[in-house]
Scaffold this active site. Structure first.
Site, PDB file in Angstrom:
ATOM      1  CE  LYS A   1      -0.268  -0.360   5.259  1.00  0.00           C
ATOM      2  NZ  LYS A   1      -1.124  -0.978   5.942  1.00  0.00           N
TER       3      LYS A   1
ATOM      4  CE1 TYR B   1      12.850  32.101   6.594  1.00  0.00           C
ATOM      5  CE2 TYR B   1      12.676  29.493   6.156  1.00  0.00           C
ATOM      6  CZ  TYR B   1      12.667  30.616   6.385  1.00  0.00           C
ATOM      7  OH  TYR B   1      12.558  31.272   4.484  1.00  0.00           O
TER       8      TYR B   1
END
Ligand code: PLP
Length: 349
Positions: A35, A244
């Site tokens: 899957k 940042y």
């Protein structure tokens, strides 16, 4: 090239499948769960390799994943659908010969009404309360279903990654009791259940994560490695900051490398400065500094001689389970979120 390379070792996947297969008896079939595009690694390549190695049955989550698996697995493989038979699925199930694992009375009725001669499987709930019909529902429906036409009856363990969890035995007992006198092949175990021992194996086991080298199969052969190019390097003076929020400040004269991968590639933002996440140049650790950006990671390469062109993100020093521990998640989520924009290199196929 600014693309990280995700290298997927198909022979390692085959090795893991064979190792899991050897843990079960000769009469127990070992299937493969593919899957989510083979846990993000490329279901077509995974299926082709496992099919060649002898795997005969594959599992997907939803019917829409089936056609690609059918193309890779060929006409004779069995392909089961965990999500069962949803409204509108009949054409795709019929055209590609997919076997739905019917999860509820509603799905049983839908299937028998729309595809009466098409093979089916059943999923029953033994405690996880996620998918599968309840014991009461199964009891009231079983007279409608021909066990000899039923390809497989499955249930799923909630706690199989923890050997000492008492709920494993309780689910095992419930599965035995519910399926007694219903002579269809049975399957209870994924990777974790295989490791719980033979009484959990029934007629078929259906490992996923263990094939791809993740916990709880701790003896797995590693399957993925990842390296990323260095885009730029710079020298920092004491007091210079990185990234940042100026989250990291140089306490020594430092060399910093900027790497072409980020949180958009599944290298989660929580793995930034202060975590144990690192990149590697051979055996030398280069710790992350500053915050992880969407497409970029900054690392400290002060201890490296020269300037590396690429660094390793996943290797023998840092596995998917190590990354998972840093990010507060599991190897499954690391694998399935690893960059779709990464270049995929297959070896051992
Ligand atoms: C995903 C899944 C599996 C495979 O589980 P792993 O832990 O990856 O081995 C097996 N059965 C069901 C019902 C699943 O949803």
């Amino acid at each position: 090239m600014a693309s990280p390379d995700l290298t997927i070792d198909l022979s390692a996947i085959v090795t893991n499948w064979k190792a899991l297969d050897r843990m079960t008896g000769a009469s127990v079939e070992t299937a493969a769960v593919v899957k989510a595009d083979g846990y993000g690694l490329g279901a077509d390549r995974v299926v082709t390799s496992l099919r060649r190695a002898g795997a005969r049955s594959f599992f997907v989550a939803i019917a829409e994943e089936g056609p690609a698996i059918r193309r890779a697995a060929g006409p004779d493989a069995k392909i089961f659908v965990f999500g069962g038979h949803m409204d509108g699925d009949a054409p795709i199930l019929a055209e590609h010969g997919l076997i739905p694992l019917l999860n509820s009375g509603q799905q049983v009725k839908r299937h028998l009404a729309s595809l009466p001669d098409h093979p089916l499987g059943l999923q029953i709930d033994t405690g996880m309360s996620r998918l599968g019909m309840s014991s009461r529902e199964f009891a009231s429906l079983r007279h409608m279903i021909d066990p000899r036409g039923t390809q497989l009856v499955i249930s799923h363990l909630a706690c199989s990654d923890n050997k000492s969890d008492k709920r494993n035995q309780a689910q095992l007992a419930a599965f035995r009791k519910l399926t007694a006198g219903f002579p269809a092949p049975r399957s209870l175990s994924a990777t974790g259940g295989i490791l719980l021992g033979p009484e959990y194996h029934f007629d078929m086991c259906r490992p996923g994560i263990g094939l791809y080298g993740g916990a709880p199969f701790l003896n797995a052969t590693p399957v993925v490695s990842l390296d990323a190019p260095v885009i730029q390097t710079r020298e920092l003076s004491v007091g210079d900051y990185v990234g940042y929020g100026a989250d990291w400040t140089a306490k020594r004269v430092s060399r910093i490398a900027t790497i072409a991968a980020g949180y958009a590639d599944g290298l989660h933002r929580v793995m930034g400065s202060g975590s144990s996440f690192s990149c590697w140049v051979g055996d030398i650790r280069c710790p992350v500094v500053g915050r992880i950006s969407m497409d970029l990671i900054t690392i400290d390469i002060t201890d490296i001689d020269g300037t590396p062109e690429r660094v390793q993100v996943l290797n023998e020093h840092q596995t998917i389970d190590d990354l998972a521990a840093v990010a507060g998640t599991i190897g499954y989520e690391i694998l399935t979120t690893l960059g779709q924009r990464f270049r995929r290199r297959y070896i051992g196929g």
